[in-house]
Design an enzyme around this catalytic site. Structure first.
Site, PDB file in Angstrom:
ATOM      1  N   ASP A  11       0.835  -1.200   0.000  1.00 31.11           N
ATOM      2  CA  ASP A  11       0.000   0.000   0.000  1.00 31.11           C
ATOM      3  C   ASP A  11       0.871   1.253   0.000  1.00 31.11           C
ATOM      4  O   ASP A  11       0.367   2.368  -0.152  1.00 31.11           O
ATOM      5  CB  ASP A  11      -0.988   0.000   1.158  1.00 31.11           C
ATOM      6  CG  ASP A  11      -0.325  -0.074   2.527  1.00 31.11           C
ATOM      7  OD1 ASP A  11       0.919  -0.145   2.602  1.00 31.11           O
ATOM      8  OD2 ASP A  11      -1.063  -0.063   3.538  1.00 31.11           O
ATOM      9  N   SER A  12       2.191   1.055   0.109  1.00 29.87           N
ATOM     10  CA  SER A  12       3.134   2.162  -0.089  1.00 29.87           C
ATOM     11  C   SER A  12       3.035   2.718  -1.502  1.00 29.87           C
ATOM     12  O   SER A  12       3.550   3.810  -1.782  1.00 29.87           O
ATOM     13  CB  SER A  12       4.566   1.696   0.187  1.00 29.87           C
ATOM     14  OG  SER A  12       4.859   0.495  -0.509  1.00 29.87           O
ATOM     15  N   ASP A  49      -0.860  -6.147  -0.552  1.00 31.20           N
ATOM     16  CA  ASP A  49      -1.287  -5.489   0.681  1.00 31.20           C
ATOM     17  C   ASP A  49      -2.796  -5.270   0.658  1.00 31.20           C
ATOM     18  O   ASP A  49      -3.344  -4.807  -0.353  1.00 31.20           O
ATOM     19  CB  ASP A  49      -0.603  -4.124   0.807  1.00 31.20           C
ATOM     20  CG  ASP A  49       0.326  -4.037   1.997  1.00 31.20           C
ATOM     21  OD1 ASP A  49       0.153  -4.825   2.953  1.00 31.20           O
ATOM     22  OD2 ASP A  49       1.221  -3.180   1.979  1.00 31.20           O
ATOM     23  N   LYS A 100      -1.104  -9.428   2.636  1.00 32.81           N
ATOM     24  CA  LYS A 100      -0.570  -8.917   3.897  1.00 32.81           C
ATOM     25  C   LYS A 100      -1.584  -7.964   4.505  1.00 32.81           C
ATOM     26  O   LYS A 100      -2.245  -7.208   3.788  1.00 32.81           O
ATOM     27  CB  LYS A 100       0.759  -8.191   3.683  1.00 32.81           C
ATOM     28  CG  LYS A 100       1.387  -7.650   4.983  1.00 32.81           C
ATOM     29  CD  LYS A 100       2.751  -7.028   4.735  1.00 32.81           C
ATOM     30  CE  LYS A 100       2.673  -5.653   4.123  1.00 32.81           C
ATOM     31  NZ  LYS A 100       2.023  -4.654   5.033  1.00 32.81           N
ATOM     32  N   GLU A 136      -2.295  -5.441   8.282  1.00 35.77           N
ATOM     33  CA  GLU A 136      -1.717  -4.877   9.496  1.00 35.77           C
ATOM     34  C   GLU A 136      -2.579  -5.194  10.713  1.00 35.77           C
ATOM     35  O   GLU A 136      -3.805  -5.288  10.624  1.00 35.77           O
ATOM     36  CB  GLU A 136      -1.579  -3.356   9.353  1.00 35.77           C
ATOM     37  CG  GLU A 136      -0.634  -2.935   8.248  1.00 35.77           C
ATOM     38  CD  GLU A 136      -0.507  -1.424   8.120  1.00 35.77           C
ATOM     39  OE1 GLU A 136       0.216  -0.971   7.218  1.00 35.77           O
ATOM     40  OE2 GLU A 136      -1.120  -0.686   8.937  1.00 35.77           O
ATOM     41  N   GLU A 168       8.007  -3.797  11.754  1.00 34.76           N
ATOM     42  CA  GLU A 168       8.472  -2.516  11.226  1.00 34.76           C
ATOM     43  C   GLU A 168       8.816  -1.536  12.339  1.00 34.76           C
ATOM     44  O   GLU A 168       7.995  -1.260  13.218  1.00 34.76           O
ATOM     45  CB  GLU A 168       7.419  -1.895  10.302  1.00 34.76           C
ATOM     46  CG  GLU A 168       7.872  -0.571   9.693  1.00 34.76           C
ATOM     47  CD  GLU A 168       6.988  -0.087   8.564  1.00 34.76           C
ATOM     48  OE1 GLU A 168       7.279   1.003   8.031  1.00 34.76           O
ATOM     49  OE2 GLU A 168       6.024  -0.781   8.206  1.00 34.76           O
TER      50      GLU A 168
END
Length: 303
Positions: free
Chosen positions: A84-85, A123, A153, A155, A221
């Site tokens: 998502d970066s 993501d 992935k 979070e 992270e």
């Protein structure tokens, strides 16, 4: 791992690819290191588990388009993350929060087409799984069916464990993400180290919850190196560090940061392996000047 840094699989008895007929050990992709074949097989969750059991480290990079994906795949980067970066480096948003599923799926498709050997991980963006397991499953299914991703992935710790379990139960491999979770940047109060002091125990508990839910790896992270080392030792699944010290099972970086293409502030944990921003800028300016001066195109570049 051999002297050249190539990660090698286990024997066929322990769920890996065998050595070749001459007894040459196989690389991560199954081809002998000395005579790599273009017909490598795709990296899988079994390879991640095998690397963990043997103490072999591996690398992950972000990727967002076909061309760079081909470069990374040819360089034998085993896992590519369509992060998502992309919100920052592709779409120009200030944070990762605004990017949507519909914006990411085309990027996943492109990376999958460019990387036939790497595991491609997608993501799940903010707002696409927080409502619960049903929403998470619907989103992840789109990334696999429409994007062609092999894993996803997401979070969060114990609070997203039910979603992780639902995805794994549906046959979707999952990577967790703990520590500095950019989608929660407003709640965290900024980009700062996570897991200091008693917060470290919470992070460890979250990691164990993600493992118990069935994830095959977890990103750590911007957490203290000693905490990351402890989590890595406690877990049976792989840890992927980004600003988490040298003891994680793998490392991940945003490729534009790693290659020196990003502008502005660069996090402390980033090592720049090239200066592509300068190289590209010089090339573009030279092209501009040669067009202005009539030096390009020449006869050599004409039909």
């Amino acid at each position: 791992m051999d002297s050249s840094g190539t990660v090698r699989n286990q024997t066929s008895d322990d769920h890996s690819r065998p050595a070749d007929a001459a007894g040459t050990a196989a690389t991560l992709y199954g081809a002998p290191a000395e005579t790599r074949s273009p017909r490598r097989s795709r990296f899988t969750v079994r390879d991640v588990a095998a690397a963990k059991s043997r103490g072999e480290r591996w690398s992950m990079l972000t990727a967002y388009d076909f061309t760079t994906a081909t470069v990374f795949d040819e360089a034998e980067i085993p896992v590519l993350l369509v992060g998502d970066s992309a919100a920052n480096v592709v779409y120009g948003y200030d944070t990762t929060v605004p990017v949507t599923v519909d914006e990411l799926i085309p990027l996943v498709r492109a990376v999958v087409r460019g990387a036939p050997h790497a595991m491609v991980v997608a993501d799940l963006p903010f707002g696409s799984y927080q409502a619960g397991p049903e929403q998470a499953l619907a989103t992840a299914t789109r990334f696999l069916k429409e994007g062609g991703a092999q894993a996803v992935k997401l979070e969060g710790g114990a609070r997203v464990a039910p979603a992780v379990a639902a995805l794994v139960g549906a046959g979707i491999p999952v990577i967790g993400h703990l520590g500095l979770t950019p989608q929660s940047i407003h709640a965290l109060g900024g980009y700062r180290v996570q897991g200091r002091d008693e917060a470290g125990e919470v992070l460890l508990a979250d990691a164990l919850a993600i493992e118990a839910a069935g994830a095959f790896a977890v990103v750590l992270e911007v957490v203290p190196a000693d905490l990351a080392a402890r989590v890595t030792k406690e877990l049976h699944i792989a840890t992927v560090g980004i600003g988490a010290g040298a003891d994680c099972d793998a490392q991940v970086l945003v490729w534009q940061d790693m290659a020196g293409l990003s502008g502005g502030h660069v996090p402390r944990f980033v090592k720049r392996y090239a200066d592509l921003r300068t190289v590209l800028g010089d090339a573009v300016r030279t092209y501009r000047d040669e067009v202005r001066g009539g030096q390009y195109p020449t006869v050599e570049h004409s039909y």
